[in-house]
Design a protein around this motif. Structure first.
Motif, PDB file in Angstrom:
ATOM      1  N   ALA A 263     114.676  -0.372  47.345  1.00  0.00           N
ATOM      2  CA  ALA A 263     113.934   0.301  46.976  1.00  0.00           C
ATOM      3  C   ALA A 263     113.525  -0.040  45.391  1.00  0.00           C
ATOM      4  O   ALA A 263     114.459  -0.466  44.754  1.00  0.00           O
ATOM      5  N   GLY A 266     107.165   2.003  42.099  1.00  0.00           N
ATOM      6  CA  GLY A 266     106.085   1.334  41.843  1.00  0.00           C
ATOM      7  C   GLY A 266     105.489   1.765  40.414  1.00  0.00           C
ATOM      8  O   GLY A 266     105.851   2.587  39.715  1.00  0.00           O
ATOM      9  N   ASP A 270     106.081   6.404  42.053  1.00  0.00           N
ATOM     10  CA  ASP A 270     106.722   6.560  43.481  1.00  0.00           C
ATOM     11  C   ASP A 270     107.758   5.648  44.134  1.00  0.00           C
ATOM     12  O   ASP A 270     107.493   4.521  43.519  1.00  0.00           O
ATOM     13  N   ARG A 272     109.217   2.743  46.484  1.00  0.00           N
ATOM     14  CA  ARG A 272     108.746   2.020  47.463  1.00  0.00           C
ATOM     15  C   ARG A 272     110.154   1.624  48.182  1.00  0.00           C
ATOM     16  O   ARG A 272     110.870   0.850  47.675  1.00  0.00           O
ATOM     17  N   SER A 274     111.893  -0.369  51.665  1.00  0.00           N
ATOM     18  CA  SER A 274     111.702  -1.415  52.786  1.00  0.00           C
ATOM     19  C   SER A 274     112.821  -2.019  53.424  1.00  0.00           C
ATOM     20  O   SER A 274     113.751  -2.311  52.638  1.00  0.00           O
ATOM     21  N   THR A 281     110.843  -5.814  45.946  1.00  0.00           N
ATOM     22  CA  THR A 281     111.895  -5.080  45.384  1.00  0.00           C
ATOM     23  C   THR A 281     112.947  -6.006  44.697  1.00  0.00           C
ATOM     24  O   THR A 281     113.461  -5.817  43.464  1.00  0.00           O
TER      25      THR A 281
END
Length: 347
Positions: A263, A266, A270, A272, A274, A281
């Motif tokens: 993670a 952004g 916030d 992000r 994945s 990342t």
């Protein structure tokens, strides 16, 4: 009810004589007693009476069973929340146990902030004379040139101190692998060791989907819920801010993790996330690592698993000058990290 460090601490139980329960929790216990029917004289009522009288261990083993529901369940939840943590004295005792397990002042450059008083701080002669002149001008005095209240001091960074950032992975995999206990023990032991090195400036950061500054008590009480994300990117940013708050001190950054970064923050702030981790990342995390290194910090990654993806991230990070990676298991984590923190200084 509380995160008890017994099964894996070894030796005498540091919480065998717990502190009295918090007053807020005692009030809730008495409220719950008043809610229970008088004729109900079961284990819960007896335990609540003992608890309200000061026996903090009385409610151990009292759970949500036995048909507890509604208002009674709400009060039990409030009681658990009010008495979930450990008292400062209990934390100190646990830290000393963890430290024993892991073992086998002066002046400096002024930081520039002028303080009205200061015990071991350096006297600021210019600011003191200015304050005396202003006082005499306001009062129209012609007698006493200097008074005690005129004294001004400059805050100094200790010559032999250092700033330290301990970044602890809060992901649920740490609990799944039973590594969270070792991480908490290590943080408690470091806090105990700091009482012998009060000149150091230490920040504890926990990182999961996001990162946040924590106290040792908050780390002990962390529920280790299944929250996705290992946001080392955010944690390194907080570490860099800590180092910049103490520019005159060498900065050590310790990272305790069992997985690759998954993670990042952004541009809008916030998170992000994945899985598998996105190249974005990894790139942003390594860029933040480079920023920490450019500020002069030394970074040591303590890797608690042999995950292939974590090994790949380790290989990328270890190419940077100023980065050291250490493969560790739960038992070795505290001794290795504390030895690295001391770096030749006495225990």
């Amino acid at each position: 009810m509380r995160f008890r460090y017994r099964a894996y601490m070894g030796g005498p139980d540091p919480l065998a004589e717990p502190d009295p329960p918090p007053e807020e929790a005692v009030v809730i216990a008495r409220e719950l007693l008043g809610f229970l029917p008088e004729e109900e004289a079961g284990d819960l009522r007896r335990a609540l009476v003992r608890y309200a009288e000061g026996d903090r261990s009385a409610l151990e083993g009292i759970g949500a069973g036995g048909g507890v529901g509604g208002r009674r369940r709400e009060l039990l939840d409030r009681l658990d929340e009010a008495d979930h943590g450990l008292s400062p004295r209990e934390l100190r005792r646990l830290g000393e146990v963890a430290l024993r397990e892991a073992r086998g002042r002066g002046g400096g450059e002024p930081s520039g902030r002028v303080l009205p008083r200061g015990g071991d701080r350096t006297l600021d002669a210019v600011a003191t004379v200015r304050e005396a002149m202003l006082r005499r001008a306001r009062a129209g005095e012609e007698g006493v040139a200097l008074r005690a209240e005129d004294l001004r001091f400059t805050e100094t960074e200790p010559e032999d101190g250092r700033s330290v950032s301990l970044l602890v992975d809060l992901s649920h995999s740490m609990a799944d692998r039973r590594l969270h206990e070792a991480a908490v023990r290590t943080a408690l032991a470091l806090e105990a060791l700091l009482r012998r090195h009060p000149q150091d400036r230490v920040q504890l950061v926990g990182f999961g989907d996001t990162a946040r500054k924590m106290t040792s008590a908050e780390l002990v009480a962390h529920p280790w819920h299944r929250v996705p994300g290992t946001n080392l990117h955010h944690a390194l940013r907080l570490a860099r801010e800590h180092g910049r708050r103490h520019p005159g001190l060498p900065h050590q950054v310790f990272v305790v993790t069992d997985g690759e970064p998954t993670a990042h923050l952004g541009e809008d702030g916030d998170v992000r996330f994945s899985w598998p981790a996105s190249p974005r990342t990894a790139d942003l995390t390594l860029a933040e690592l480079d920023s920490v290194l450019r500020d002069g910090a030394e970074v040591c990654l303590f890797l608690l698993s042999d995950d292939p993806r974590l090994r790949a991230f380790r290989d990328l990070a270890s190419r940077r000058r100023g980065v050291r990676t250490v493969d560790a298991d739960a038992d070795a984590l505290a001794p290795l990290l504390l030895s690295r923190y001391l770096d030749g200084r006495p225990w």
